[in-house]
Motif scaffolding. Structure first.
Motif, PDB file in Angstrom:
ATOM      1  N   GLY A  20       0.807  -1.219   0.000  1.00 22.42           N
ATOM      2  CA  GLY A  20       0.000   0.000   0.000  1.00 22.42           C
ATOM      3  C   GLY A  20       0.835   1.262   0.000  1.00 22.42           C
ATOM      4  O   GLY A  20       0.746   2.083  -0.920  1.00 22.42           O
ATOM      5  N   PRO A  21       1.705   1.447   1.024  1.00 21.67           N
ATOM      6  CA  PRO A  21       2.567   2.629   1.010  1.00 21.67           C
ATOM      7  C   PRO A  21       3.443   2.705  -0.238  1.00 21.67           C
ATOM      8  O   PRO A  21       3.725   3.803  -0.727  1.00 21.67           O
ATOM      9  N   GLY A  22       3.868   1.542  -0.754  1.00 19.09           N
ATOM     10  CA  GLY A  22       4.688   1.566  -1.969  1.00 19.09           C
ATOM     11  C   GLY A  22       3.945   2.200  -3.123  1.00 19.09           C
ATOM     12  O   GLY A  22       4.475   3.087  -3.814  1.00 19.09           O
ATOM     13  N   VAL A  23       2.690   1.752  -3.328  1.00 14.02           N
ATOM     14  CA  VAL A  23       1.878   2.344  -4.399  1.00 14.02           C
ATOM     15  C   VAL A  23       1.654   3.828  -4.126  1.00 14.02           C
ATOM     16  O   VAL A  23       1.762   4.671  -5.027  1.00 14.02           O
ATOM     17  N   GLY A  24       1.388   4.140  -2.838  1.00 20.22           N
ATOM     18  CA  GLY A  24       1.125   5.534  -2.483  1.00 20.22           C
ATOM     19  C   GLY A  24       2.310   6.432  -2.784  1.00 20.22           C
ATOM     20  O   GLY A  24       2.163   7.504  -3.381  1.00 20.22           O
ATOM     21  N   ILE A  25       3.506   5.988  -2.411  1.00 18.77           N
ATOM     22  CA  ILE A  25       4.700   6.807  -2.634  1.00 18.77           C
ATOM     23  C   ILE A  25       4.942   6.959  -4.131  1.00 18.77           C
ATOM     24  O   ILE A  25       5.305   8.034  -4.613  1.00 18.77           O
ATOM     25  N   ILE A  49       6.412  19.792  -0.765  1.00 17.01           N
ATOM     26  CA  ILE A  49       5.121  19.112  -0.619  1.00 17.01           C
ATOM     27  C   ILE A  49       5.263  17.628  -0.925  1.00 17.01           C
ATOM     28  O   ILE A  49       4.707  16.776  -0.224  1.00 17.01           O
ATOM     29  N   ALA A  50       6.043  17.306  -1.970  1.00 20.48           N
ATOM     30  CA  ALA A  50       6.198  15.897  -2.355  1.00 20.48           C
ATOM     31  C   ALA A  50       6.882  15.118  -1.245  1.00 20.48           C
ATOM     32  O   ALA A  50       6.464  14.006  -0.906  1.00 20.48           O
ATOM     33  N   ILE A  51       7.928  15.721  -0.652  1.00 23.53           N
ATOM     34  CA  ILE A  51       8.650  14.996   0.402  1.00 23.53           C
ATOM     35  C   ILE A  51       7.773  14.867   1.642  1.00 23.53           C
ATOM     36  O   ILE A  51       7.803  13.843   2.328  1.00 23.53           O
ATOM     37  N   LEU A  52       6.950  15.869   1.903  1.00 23.13           N
ATOM     38  CA  LEU A  52       6.017  15.763   3.031  1.00 23.13           C
ATOM     39  C   LEU A  52       5.040  14.611   2.810  1.00 23.13           C
ATOM     40  O   LEU A  52       4.815  13.782   3.697  1.00 23.13           O
TER      41      LEU A  52
ATOM     42  N   VAL B 251      20.074  11.628   5.458  1.00 28.84           N
ATOM     43  CA  VAL B 251      19.923  13.080   5.396  1.00 28.84           C
ATOM     44  C   VAL B 251      18.458  13.427   5.156  1.00 28.84           C
ATOM     45  O   VAL B 251      17.916  14.373   5.747  1.00 28.84           O
ATOM     46  N   LEU B 252      17.789  12.650   4.302  1.00 28.03           N
ATOM     47  CA  LEU B 252      16.373  12.912   4.008  1.00 28.03           C
ATOM     48  C   LEU B 252      15.528  12.800   5.268  1.00 28.03           C
ATOM     49  O   LEU B 252      14.622  13.614   5.487  1.00 28.03           O
ATOM     50  N   GLN B 253      15.828  11.811   6.122  1.00 28.53           N
ATOM     51  CA  GLN B 253      15.018  11.640   7.324  1.00 28.53           C
ATOM     52  C   GLN B 253      15.246  12.790   8.304  1.00 28.53           C
ATOM     53  O   GLN B 253      14.307  13.214   8.985  1.00 28.53           O
ATOM     54  N   LEU B 260       8.619  18.366   9.448  1.00 30.03           N
ATOM     55  CA  LEU B 260       7.363  18.097  10.150  1.00 30.03           C
ATOM     56  C   LEU B 260       7.268  18.923  11.421  1.00 30.03           C
ATOM     57  O   LEU B 260       6.201  19.457  11.728  1.00 30.03           O
ATOM     58  N   THR B 261       8.394  19.055  12.152  1.00 29.77           N
ATOM     59  CA  THR B 261       8.363  19.905  13.345  1.00 29.77           C
ATOM     60  C   THR B 261       7.975  21.329  12.972  1.00 29.77           C
ATOM     61  O   THR B 261       7.137  21.945  13.636  1.00 29.77           O
TER      62      THR B 261
END
Lengths: 72, 273
Positions: A20-25, A49-52, B251-253, B260-261
């Protein structure tokens, strides 16, 4: 060669749960690439936004692997 | 039932050499348990050592960066300022906006601390991401939790903050029955938990995968020998590729945690729409 397999069934469950998360990402980054292709100057805004979205979708997979190790 | 195939063919080749070598033990959560460094009874373990070294490294770098600050930055000052500028413009500027200036020092420290502790996972000799021990991300997440709730309550007052969070205006009344508890639950309980788990388990899983490739390659090379020793090139090559991938993820994490904070702080500060 007695045909036994050792290991935890949890990990198979985790593998299924990660679909599920794989498809979502994949969808999130597909949308991001589409957006940048259509409007390259929006890259900076879209990237955050994409990374969020990636982080939020990935949380599900991460909770899954946590539970796969914790529940036994 | 084992399927006959190339595996069995290879097995036949090295039965003579290996003669029931030691069985392969896949890495697991047990690989994250460390005995005290200075013998029994002491408390100082390897993750603690990584934290101390990481803190000293960050403090030293920023001391060097700010020691002789001048208008035209020298090399070290430039490094320090680019990290600070990245957090200020790349993270805070896009989320909190102008109000966020006073949070930049905290968020920069957070970013550097997490990034360094994550990257310790791929530094030779140390090779342990200290953030894979849940205590560290948990504590950082709790600090962030206190910060965003505190600034929200400071800005809107205690009742106003919770009213803002649980009752966004402009919805039909019955929806609030469902929405208010959900919002409260997600903001107060779920947020710190997901912050913690995301960081911990990313590092945990990444370290586990690296261990698996390295130990698997070593097992093929040392225990099996023969043709399988040649095949150990594949897991070793993967361990190198995955190390670079891990550096990226680490680094991404750190970026995600800080982003997020910053978003939570921005949400707590936001006025009613």
């Amino acid at each position: 060669m007695d045909g036994t397999i050792n290991g935890s069934l949890n990990m198979i469950g985790y593998g299924l749960a990660a679909i599920g998360p794989g498809v979502g990402i994949g969808l999130i980054f597909a949308a991001y690439i589409n957006g940048v292709a259509r409007q390259p100057e929006a890259r900076g805004v879209l990237q955050g936004i994409a990374i969020l979205g990636f982080a939020l979708a990935e949380a599900l997979a991460i909770i899954g692997i946590g539970l796969a190790f914790v529940l036994s | 039932m084992r399927r006959a195939g190339i595996g069995d063919a290879l097995h036949l080749v090295n039965v003579a050499q290996a003669a029931e070598g030691e069985e392969f033990h896949a890495p697991g959560p047990g690989d994250f348990e460390f005995p005290p460094l200075f013998g029994e009874g002491t408390f100082f373990t390897k993750p603690m050592l990584v934290i101390v070294l990481g803190s000293l490294l960050i403090a030293g770098l920023f001391y060097l960066a700010s020691r002789r600050a001048s208008l035209v930055p020298a090399k070290m000052q430039f490094v320090g300022e680019s990290v600070y500028g990245f957090v200020r413009n790349g993270i805070v500027g896009d989320t909190i906006g102008h109000d966020g200036r006073k949070f930049v020092p905290y968020l920069t420290t957070l970013f550097c601390f997490i990034a360094v502790l994550n990257l310790s996972g791929i530094i030779p000799v140390l090779q342990l991401p200290a953030t894979s021990k849940i205590a560290i991300p948990l504590f950082l997440a709790l600090i962030s939790w206190v910060v965003f709730n505190y600034v929200g309550i400071r800005r809107h007052g205690f009742l106003g903050y919770f009213k803002n969070m649980m009752f966004p205006p402009g919805l039909p009344k019955p929806i609030y029955l469902l929405l208010a508890p959900l919002e409260l639950f997600s903001t107060v309980i779920i947020r710190p938990i997901t912050l913690t788990l995301r960081l911990t388990l990313n590092m945990f899983a990444g370290h586990l995968v690296l261990l698996l490739t390295v130990l698997g390659g070593e097992y093929l090379l040392v225990e099996k020998g023969g043709l399988l020793a040649v095949a150990s090139v594949i897991p070793f090559a993967f361990s190198i590729i995955l190390t670079f991938f891990e550096a990226f993820v680490q680094v991404l994490q750190a970026y995600v945690f800080v982003l997020l904070t910053a978003l939570y702080i921005a949400g707590a500060l936001a006025e009613e729409h």
